[in-house]
Design a protein around this motif. Structure first.
Motif, PDB file in Angstrom:
ATOM      1  N   TRP A  56       0.835  -1.202   0.000  1.00 27.15           N
ATOM      2  CA  TRP A  56       0.000   0.000   0.000  1.00 27.15           C
ATOM      3  C   TRP A  56       0.865   1.245   0.000  1.00 27.15           C
ATOM      4  N   VAL A  57       0.597   2.123  -0.914  1.00 22.76           N
ATOM      5  CA  VAL A  57       1.337   3.381  -1.011  1.00 22.76           C
ATOM      6  C   VAL A  57       0.338   4.528  -1.071  1.00 22.76           C
ATOM      7  N   ASP A  58       0.838   5.742  -1.085  1.00 15.15           N
ATOM      8  CA  ASP A  58      -0.061   6.887  -1.191  1.00 15.15           C
ATOM      9  C   ASP A  58      -0.425   7.119  -2.657  1.00 15.15           C
ATOM     10  N   GLY A  59      -1.699   6.934  -2.974  1.00 10.24           N
ATOM     11  CA  GLY A  59      -2.148   7.056  -4.353  1.00 10.24           C
ATOM     12  C   GLY A  59      -1.908   8.434  -4.952  1.00 10.24           C
ATOM     13  N   LYS A  60      -1.937   9.449  -4.089  1.00 10.11           N
ATOM     14  CA  LYS A  60      -1.699  10.807  -4.595  1.00 10.11           C
ATOM     15  C   LYS A  60      -0.242  10.952  -5.053  1.00 10.11           C
ATOM     16  N   ASP A  61       0.655  10.283  -4.363  1.00 11.45           N
ATOM     17  CA  ASP A  61       2.057  10.301  -4.786  1.00 11.45           C
ATOM     18  C   ASP A  61       2.204   9.638  -6.153  1.00 11.45           C
ATOM     19  N   VAL A  62       1.519   8.504  -6.316  1.00 14.03           N
ATOM     20  CA  VAL A  62       1.579   7.790  -7.599  1.00 14.03           C
ATOM     21  C   VAL A  62       1.040   8.681  -8.714  1.00 14.03           C
ATOM     22  N   GLU A  63      -0.083   9.323  -8.423  1.00 13.89           N
ATOM     23  CA  GLU A  63      -0.707  10.215  -9.402  1.00 13.89           C
ATOM     24  C   GLU A  63       0.268  11.332  -9.796  1.00 13.89           C
ATOM     25  N   ALA A 119      -4.223   9.182  -0.015  1.00  8.32           N
ATOM     26  CA  ALA A 119      -5.133   8.188  -0.595  1.00  8.32           C
ATOM     27  C   ALA A 119      -4.391   6.861  -0.662  1.00  8.32           C
ATOM     28  N   MET A 139      -3.238   3.436  -1.700  1.00  2.00           N
ATOM     29  CA  MET A 139      -3.353   2.707  -2.968  1.00  2.00           C
ATOM     30  C   MET A 139      -2.580   1.397  -2.906  1.00  2.00           C
TER      31      MET A 139
END
Lengths: 338, 315
Positions: free
Chosen positions: A205-212, B74, B76
């Motif tokens: 699990w990672v921070d989706g906002k970082d991925v974005e 968020a 992910m």
């Protein structure tokens, strides 16, 4: 007494791959220059990586001693079939450890950056060994500053092999400078090509906002699952192609926690990626062909693994990362099987 | 006035599962997931000191609590590019604390567990038992069967067990389907109601697409709500080293997560994590057992608590 029969003595303090001790002033162009970053004050949970450089000096020196014992005829790399010879220790230098102040992140940052900058200024390749992953940022910062002086206007690419993105902006209590923010700090350097930043081995699990955000500026993420699915060597080839678009310099940041903790438990932030040392080696065999301008290897915590296997694996990974500088290739393919 | 503006570091504050609020039974409402610790060792010599499991699981779970804190914008799942809904945990995951069963005789302990799970299930909430060893499961299963509305409608609950050996006796009194790891993989052998049950091998789980996996599980469960037991021994020993009788072969996290993710889309009557001996060194000094078990359980838990908010396409 016959002087030839006198026993030889080695330094009581091991050095990376048996390198000769040196100061930054003594670095010659083309030298591989190791330095330690024994700092874990910027890690938020399980510490112990401040003992990493010492352990890796010991393990890498032991590894090199064994390889040099093969003699002038060289050795066969059974993974690649190449016939190799290890370079003489004179081509390798160990600058010792950067001065660390656990209570002053800025001072630690500047002392590490000054060392890696000095190596690049003299035409060497800095290999900085941590320490927690925050220290990868000052190591890269020094490279960035030196490259900006040497090649104004030029930019460099970046590949991070890691179980985590380390792209947070801040952590409560640790602020903006810690082991979870180093990649973001690197992305803010003036001469990094952000679109050429690549992450390999990200798990869980990672921070989706970082991925974005990363993907919005053109960065590339290869998850651990993709390494399993696509294959380590192919992922490394794609990563190298992405990171070197329009850049002729590449910084390589290696966090050993990309490996599954079943293989390498001696690290602060374990992941269950099922990535094995063999896959990490396959990645590095390809990545080591890149136009490296700096390398760091971080997050080895010997106190968390009393068996010692974590630093042994990490030393082997470090050797693979700089194999182009440690070995000269005598012939490409050798049929070593009887 | 709050003492600090920023969220606490994850090792600070009160110990609760995923930093969920502490509540009492009367606070439970339908749709909630209620964690409860069952700090109890079994009677078998192989069981180890699983009574330290609830504390260890809660301590490690605090790390995942960051999925719903201001630290993480968020959460992910990078492998699946799946993003969690930010507020889905708020007010829905709670922690009841530990049941006082550590020093009770076995029969009394079973009764306490049974009543507690029935009380949780009777309020429409789903019990998440933090074990303890497999001996806690039969009573928990009976409690869920007696209290969960879905179980009452179906006439019982099906037991889905990942890892662990056979627990005879009360086990056979509970209807259900059992999966356990064998050298060849996960096997359901149709204990109780599950006559002619399905069989899932590890290689099949690895290759099946999520839709097919869900269909197979549905077929095996025959419409019954599932009580899922994740025993740490489902994982091969080399991934954790923290179970007294972990197998030398078996699945890794990737296969178990696929199963848990599929189960998270089905009707769930309860969940138990068992078999963690937190006193074992694990791999050197690193306690990977609790981290493995919890990472696997998250897939089911997030399925229970809410659907995915969507996908972010790979660039």
């Amino acid at each position: 007494m016959d002087r030839q029969r006198l026993p030889t003595f080695e330094s009581p303090a091991a050095r990376f791959f048996g390198a000769r001790p040196a100061t930054p002033d003594e670095i010659q162009p083309g030298a591989l220059a190791f330095l330690g970053m024994p700092s874990d004050a910027t890690h938020s949970s399980r510490i112990g990586t401040r003992f990493g450089p010492r352990a890796l000096r010991h393990e890498s020196a032991r590894l090199a001693r064994g390889l040099r014992a093969c003699g002038p005829g060289g050795l066969i790399d059974t993974r690649t079939g190449k016939h190799l010879r290890m370079v003489t220790p004179e081509c390798l230098v160990d600058l010792g450890d950067a001065p660390i102040d656990p209570l002053d992140v800025q001072a630690t940052t500047e002392s590490i950056a000054a060392l890696t900058a000095a190596v690049v200024d003299r035409g060497g390749l800095p290999v900085a060994v941590g320490g927690d992953h925050y220290n990868g940022y000052p190591a890269c910062l020094g490279v960035s500053r030196a490259l900006a002086r040497q090649r104004p206007g030029e930019r460099f690419g970046y590949i991070q092999v890691d179980g985590h993105l380390d792209f947070g902006d801040r952590l409560p209590a640790w602020g903006m400078h810690n082991h979870a923010t180093n990649a973001r700090r690197v992305s803010e350097l003036p001469n990094i090509e952000r679109a050429n930043m690549v992450w390999i081995g990200i798990a869980g699990w990672v921070d989706g906002k970082d991925v974005e955000e990363i993907e919005a500026f053109g960065g590339r993420i290869f998850s651990a699952e993709e390494v399993h699915r696509i294959g380590a060597a192919e992922v490394a080839r794609q990563a190298l192609a992405h990171a070197c678009r329009g850049c002729d310099r590449l910084y390589l940041s290696l966090d050993i926690d990309a490996l599954d903790s079943g293989f390498l438990p001696g690290t602060g932030s374990v992941v269950h990626s099922e990535l094995a040392p063999r896959q990490y080696l396959d990645l590095l065999t390809v990545l080591s062909n890149g136009p490296l301008c700096g390398v760091d290897l971080v997050e080895v915590s010997p106190p968390l693994d009393p068996t010692g296997r974590s630093e042994r694996i990490a030393a082997r990974l470090l050797m693979e990362a700089v194999r182009q500088h440690l070995f000269e290739c005598l012939s490409d393919a050798v049929d070593f099987m009887p | 006035m709050p003492l600090r503006r920023d969220p606490l570091p994850r090792m600070a504050g009160h110990l609760a599962f995923m930093r969920a609020p502490r509540v009492v039974l009367a606070d439970l409402a339908p749709g909630m997931v209620a964690a409860l610790g069952v700090a109890r060792d079994g009677t078998g010599a192989w069981a180890g000191q699983t009574r330290f499991g609830p504390t260890a699981l809660r301590e490690t779970s605090a790390y995942f609590g960051s999925h719903f804190s201001a630290n993480m914008k968020a959460a992910m799942d990078i492998d699946r590019r799946r993003v969690l809904q930010g507020g889905m945990m708020t007010g829905r995951l709670v922690d009841l604390g530990d049941l006082a069963v550590e020093h009770l005789p076995a029969t009394q302990a079973q009764a306490v567990i049974r009543e507690a799970v029935a009380a949780v299930s009777g309020r429409g909430a789903t019990a998440l038992l933090l074990g303890g060893d497999l001996d806690i499961v039969p009573a928990a299963l009976q409690g869920a069967a007696a209290g969960a509305p879905a179980a009452l409608r179906a006439g019982g609950v099906a037991r889905v067990q990942l890892g662990g050996g056979v627990v005879e006796g009360e086990w056979s009194a509970a209807p259900g389907v059992r999966f356990h790891t064998a050298t060849a993989g996960c096997v359901s052998d149709g204990v109780g109601r599950g006559a002619g049950g399905d069989e899932l091998t590890i290689s099949w789980v690895r290759q099946a697409d999520p839709v097919r996996l869900r269909e197979r599980l549905q077929q095996a469960l025959q419409g019954w709500p599932a009580f899922v037991v994740l025993d740490l021994s489902v994982f091969a020993a080399h991934w954790h080293g923290m179970h007294a009788a972990a197998p030398l072969t078996g699945p890794g996290l990737r296969e178990v997560r696929r199963l848990m993710e599929a189960l998270g889309t089905l009707s769930i009557a309860g969940l138990a994590i068992t078999g963690l001996d937190a006193t074992r060194c694990g791999l050197s000094t690193v306690k990977t057992g609790q981290r493995l078990a919890l990472t696997a359980v998250l897939d089911l838990l997030y399925g229970l608590l809410g659907p995915d908010s969507g996908r972010i396409d790979v660039a």
